[in-house]
Design a protein around this motif. Structure first.
Motif, PDB file in Angstrom:
ATOM      1  N   ALA A  80       0.823  -1.218   0.000  1.00  0.00           N
ATOM      2  CA  ALA A  80       0.000   0.000   0.000  1.00  0.00           C
ATOM      3  C   ALA A  80       0.849   1.257   0.000  1.00  0.00           C
ATOM      4  O   ALA A  80       0.507   2.238  -0.673  1.00  0.00           O
ATOM      5  CB  ALA A  80      -0.941  -0.007   1.204  1.00  0.00           C
TER       6      ALA A  80
ATOM      7  N   ARG B 156       0.825   4.476  -2.668  1.00  0.00           N
ATOM      8  CA  ARG B 156       0.684   5.873  -2.256  1.00  0.00           C
ATOM      9  C   ARG B 156       1.827   6.721  -2.799  1.00  0.00           C
ATOM     10  O   ARG B 156       1.615   7.832  -3.281  1.00  0.00           O
ATOM     11  CB  ARG B 156       0.607   5.980  -0.735  1.00  0.00           C
ATOM     12  CG  ARG B 156      -0.745   5.582  -0.168  1.00  0.00           C
ATOM     13  CD  ARG B 156      -0.891   5.959   1.300  1.00  0.00           C
ATOM     14  NE  ARG B 156       0.109   5.327   2.155  1.00  0.00           N
ATOM     15  CZ  ARG B 156      -0.018   4.121   2.705  1.00  0.00           C
ATOM     16  NH1 ARG B 156      -1.116   3.423   2.500  1.00  0.00           N
ATOM     17  NH2 ARG B 156       0.928   3.628   3.477  1.00  0.00           N
TER      18      ARG B 156
ATOM     19  N   THR C 228      -7.561  -6.918  -2.872  1.00  0.00           N
ATOM     20  CA  THR C 228      -7.028  -5.944  -1.934  1.00  0.00           C
ATOM     21  C   THR C 228      -6.127  -4.922  -2.637  1.00  0.00           C
ATOM     22  O   THR C 228      -6.141  -3.743  -2.282  1.00  0.00           O
ATOM     23  CB  THR C 228      -6.259  -6.651  -0.792  1.00  0.00           C
ATOM     24  OG1 THR C 228      -7.102  -7.676  -0.243  1.00  0.00           O
ATOM     25  CG2 THR C 228      -5.874  -5.684   0.300  1.00  0.00           C
TER      26      THR C 228
ATOM     27  N   HIS D 158      -6.270  -0.893  -2.357  1.00  0.00           N
ATOM     28  CA  HIS D 158      -5.112  -0.040  -2.019  1.00  0.00           C
ATOM     29  C   HIS D 158      -4.953   1.073  -3.050  1.00  0.00           C
ATOM     30  O   HIS D 158      -4.637   2.209  -2.700  1.00  0.00           O
ATOM     31  CB  HIS D 158      -3.819  -0.863  -1.976  1.00  0.00           C
ATOM     32  CG  HIS D 158      -3.667  -1.745  -0.782  1.00  0.00           C
ATOM     33  ND1 HIS D 158      -3.909  -1.340   0.502  1.00  0.00           N
ATOM     34  CD2 HIS D 158      -3.267  -3.032  -0.691  1.00  0.00           C
ATOM     35  CE1 HIS D 158      -3.681  -2.328   1.336  1.00  0.00           C
ATOM     36  NE2 HIS D 158      -3.293  -3.371   0.642  1.00  0.00           N
TER      37      HIS D 158
ATOM     38  N   ASP E 234      -7.551   3.734  -2.480  1.00  0.00           N
ATOM     39  CA  ASP E 234      -7.190   4.496  -1.287  1.00  0.00           C
ATOM     40  C   ASP E 234      -6.038   5.459  -1.548  1.00  0.00           C
ATOM     41  O   ASP E 234      -5.998   6.550  -0.978  1.00  0.00           O
ATOM     42  CB  ASP E 234      -6.828   3.532  -0.142  1.00  0.00           C
ATOM     43  CG  ASP E 234      -6.614   4.246   1.164  1.00  0.00           C
ATOM     44  OD1 ASP E 234      -7.542   4.961   1.600  1.00  0.00           O
ATOM     45  OD2 ASP E 234      -5.516   4.117   1.740  1.00  0.00           O
TER      46      ASP E 234
END
Length: 143
Positions: free
Chosen positions: A86, A90, A134, A138, A141
């Motif tokens: 994750a 980002r 998932t 991620h 997000d």
């Protein structure tokens, strides 16, 4: 009769049957991030969108495939990463947004290994979940 109140869109809004996201006709200068862009559908999409003038960012685990793409597509950017990380997603999202708007992203990362019901492997099934489900969460997000 103008239709059932339950099926009639409020005045001034889009119609109920209109697409939520109208198709983009002009990709020139649009920022597009393709996660899973080193092979298969993701790579084909990266080729097509670059050819249509988009600013293409490609991510995948395979750095060699990404580098091959950017070497043959001037202006494209490779951001190698594993979607199960994750923080890497980002960081990549921050890098992309520093270069301008991100207009679209496509999640093409995927993992599949066939297994028989009699040879069930929990670790392998969790890897499927980690990449196919998932990882996409991620990505959402991160942006």
């Amino acid at each position: 009769m103008t239709g059932s109140p339950a099926l009639t869109a409020p005045r001034g809004s889009r119609g109920w049957l209109s697409p939520l996201n109208p198709p983009m006709a002009d990709w020139h200068g649009r920022g597009v991030w393709i996660v899973g862009g080193s092979s298969g559908i993701g790579l084909a999409l990266a080729h097509a969108l670059h050819g249509a003038g988009a600013r293409v960012f490609v991510s995948a685990r395979g750095q060699a495939g990404l580098q091959e793409f950017v070497d043959s597509h001037p202006g494209a950017t490779a951001l190698p990463l594993d979607v199960s990380d994750a923080s890497a997603l980002r960081e990549a999202a921050a890098t992309i947004t520093k270069e301008g708007a991100l207009d679209s992203m496509v999640y093409c990362a995927g993992h599949y290994r066939a297994q028989r019901a009699t040879d069930y492997d929990l670790a392998e099934m969790l890897r499927h979940q980690q990449i196919n489900w998932t990882g996409a969460l991620h990505l959402l997000d991160a942006v």
